[in-house]
Write a protein that holds these residues in place. Structure first.
Motif, short mmCIF file in Angstrom:
data_model
loop_
_atom_site.label_atom_id
_atom_site.label_comp_id
_atom_site.label_asym_id
_atom_site.label_seq_id
_atom_site.Cartn_x
_atom_site.Cartn_y
_atom_site.Cartn_z
N UNK A 67 5.79 -22.39 28.42
CA UNK A 67 6.22 -21.67 27.26
C UNK A 67 6.52 -22.70 26.06
N UNK B 167 8.22 -23.82 34.01
CA UNK B 167 8.50 -22.63 33.04
C UNK B 167 8.49 -22.91 31.88
N UNK B 168 9.34 -24.13 31.26
CA UNK B 168 9.59 -24.72 30.07
C UNK B 168 8.20 -25.11 29.64
N UNK C 126 19.22 -17.67 32.94
CA UNK C 126 18.42 -16.32 32.51
C UNK C 126 17.00 -16.56 32.93
N UNK C 127 16.37 -17.49 32.76
CA UNK C 127 14.89 -17.60 33.30
C UNK C 127 14.60 -17.55 34.63
N UNK D 150 16.75 -15.96 36.85
CA UNK D 150 17.32 -14.72 37.20
C UNK D 150 16.51 -13.70 38.07
N UNK D 151 15.16 -13.61 37.67
CA UNK D 151 14.43 -12.86 38.40
C UNK D 151 14.11 -13.36 39.79
N UNK E 179 22.72 -21.53 29.92
CA UNK E 179 22.66 -20.08 30.01
C UNK E 179 21.02 -19.81 29.93
N UNK E 180 20.20 -20.56 29.33
CA UNK E 180 18.48 -20.33 29.36
C UNK E 180 17.99 -20.50 30.63
#
Lengths: 286, 218
Positions: B62, B58-59, B10-11, B13-14, B6-7
């Motif tokens: 972050x 992205x991971x 969610x990441x 999504x945009x 789900x992470x």
């Protein structure tokens, strides 16, 4: 007394020459340990070994009496970790972070998380990229506390925060340890914070532990002796850790200020803080 | 594992919200200009590749991986979750392309010589699975930044070889020999077999990635 964290003879070397050498550390249950040292001394490396992010060359690490390598899932369910930067993607929000973390931790407490968001005044739907540094850190703390951990590990969690936010965060940690089954291992450069909250202080330098003792004992026993050159030359070297020369004379970090006071009643002997102890250990001459 | 899957979504999504309208617009353009929406497959394949690889970047930005190591989950679960979310992305891509194809068939009449949609879809799925199978272990091994050059080479070298073979005429000879050998009639079977083959490749790649990830330090 049971120990929440025990490190015995931990060694870890790297290709760049840096190494953790024979690290021994014990965190009794219900206590707060401040972990201090210069930049690059080995604080984060030690914490990463504790969390199994790095594979030690030798030594044992026990958390809650279990070796982490063999009991990783059970142990990590009870640990909350806060790094110096918020590790959540900036496009996520506090609400979305909960959707992720609530499926990862068995003991995730949604109402507790929501109460932290309210207490810290964190807008749940706003993207994390719009949070200030203090808000990001508070979110990290909320995420670390919401699954009812027994051990909190903080790696420079208060660095770069203003005194007001730091005070708020220390208050949260203070409330956390009111339950005597909770412990905190906190690495920080901000020794004034540790002097407020820590029960034990461990000092690491160039990958070696120089001392690990109760904070009050450290602050009570160390002292700074001030004298001129003549008196300095009369001192027994076994009495002090190091000295620094300045335009007024000598400042000497002594191990036992009560004993030094008895031996040298005519010399000025001041109490010391953790900052000064660190500076003397690192930059003082022997 | 569900939390990690789900992470990923969610990441992304945009990104997905901005890409899907572009996809629909390109389908409409291609369908009405060429009379065939099959080329949308290439766009979807590119999107799947782009979004699945972007997750690694992205991971990394972050510093999520270090944080994920503090979770009460095994390292292999982290890798498996990444492969599962990629598979789900592929399934989502298949769904989107199939819907677009059905819609385009309603609005655009096709000539009889058009290539059948399903075999091409199967081959596209296989190619995406193949690329994931190759790229993911490389990213796990070298990290997203260092693997950029390797990834570019892996994608560009086959394309360049294909172009050179095309210019030399070798491909024309190959296609001609395929026509005479009768293998052409078996192409649909190979196409349908390519999907399970792609999944097998992903499974093998997952095992390799787990091995790499278990030895990694953060």
């Amino acid at each position: 007394m049971e120990n929440d964290l025990e490190i015995r003879s931990l060694n870890k070397s790297f290709q760049n020459g840096f190494a953790l050498k024979d690290i021994n550390l014990t965190l009794p249950r219900g206590s707060v340990m401040g972990f201090i040292g210069q930049n690059g001394a080995g604080k984060t490396t030690t914490i990463k070994c504790i969390l199994n992010l790095l594979h030690p060359d030798s030594g044992t690490i026990r958390i809650f009496g279990k070796e982490i390598a063999q009991n990783e899932i059970a142990v990590k369910e009870k640990i909350g970790v806060v790094f110096d930067e918020c590790p959540l993607h900036e496009t996520l929000s506090a609400e979305k972070a909960e959707k992720i973390l609530s499926k990862i931790y068995q003991n995730w407490d949604s109402s507790l998380y929501q109460s932290y968001l309210k207490e810290f005044k964190l807008p749940p739907k706003r993207p994390i990229k719009e949070y200030s540094r203090g808000m990001k850190m508070k979110l990290s703390i909320a995420c670390a506390l919401a699954h009812h951990p027994k051990l909190l590990i903080l790696d420079e969690a208060t660095s770069g925060l203003d005194p007001v936010v730091r005070d708020e965060i220390l208050e949260i940690f203070y409330n956390f340890i009111q339950d005597e089954s909770h412990s905190i291992l906190m690495s920080s450069h901000i020794t004034s914070d540790l002097e407020k909250i820590a029960d034990y202080i461990t000092f690491i330098h160039h990958g070696k532990i120089l001392f690990s003792s109760p904070k009050d004992q450290i602050l009570d026993s160390f002292g700074i002796l001030k004298c001129g050159k003549q008196n300095f030359e009369m001192l027994d070297p076994s009495e002090y850790i190091s000295y620094r020369e300045n335009s007024f004379g000598y400042e000497i970090l002594v191990k036992d200020r009560y004993l030094s006071k008895k031996k040298h009643p005519d010399m000025v002997l001041d109490r010391v803080n953790l900052d000064e102890i660190m500076v003397f250990f690192v930059k003082g001459e022997k | 594992m569900i939390g990690l899957i789900s992470k990923d979504f969610l990441v992304l999504q945009k990104l997905m919200r901005s890409q899907i309208p572009i996809l629909i617009a390109m389908t409409i353009l291609l369908t009405f200009s060429i009379g065939n929406s099959t080329y949308t497959l290439a766009v979807v394949c590119g999107f799947l590749l782009f979004s699945s690889i972007n997750i690694f970047y992205y991971d990394d930005a972050a510093k999520w991986d270090s944080f994920a190591q503090t979770f009460p989950i095994k390292k292999k679960t982290i890798v498996k979750a990444r492969y599962c979310s990629s598979l789900l992305t592929i399934l989502g891509g298949i769904l989107v392309v199939t819907i677009l194809e059905l819609i385009s068939k309603i609005f655009v009449s096709r000539s009889g010589n058009g290539v059948s949609f399903v075999p091409i879809l199967c081959v596209a799925v296989f190619l995406v699975c193949l690329l994931f199978s190759i790229l993911f272990p490389i990213i796990y091994r070298f990290g997203p930044e260092r693997s950029r050059i390797i990834l570019t080479a892996i994608i560009m070298i086959p394309v360049l070889i294909f172009i050179l073979l095309g210019k030399s005429g070798a491909l024309d000879n190959l296609f001609a020999s395929l026509e005479t050998s009768g293998i052409e009639s078996m192409i649909p079977i190979y196409c349908y077999l390519s999907v399970p083959a792609g999944i097998v490749l992903l499974l093998l790649s997952c095992l390799l990635s787990i091995r790499i990830y278990n030895q990694k330090e953060f």
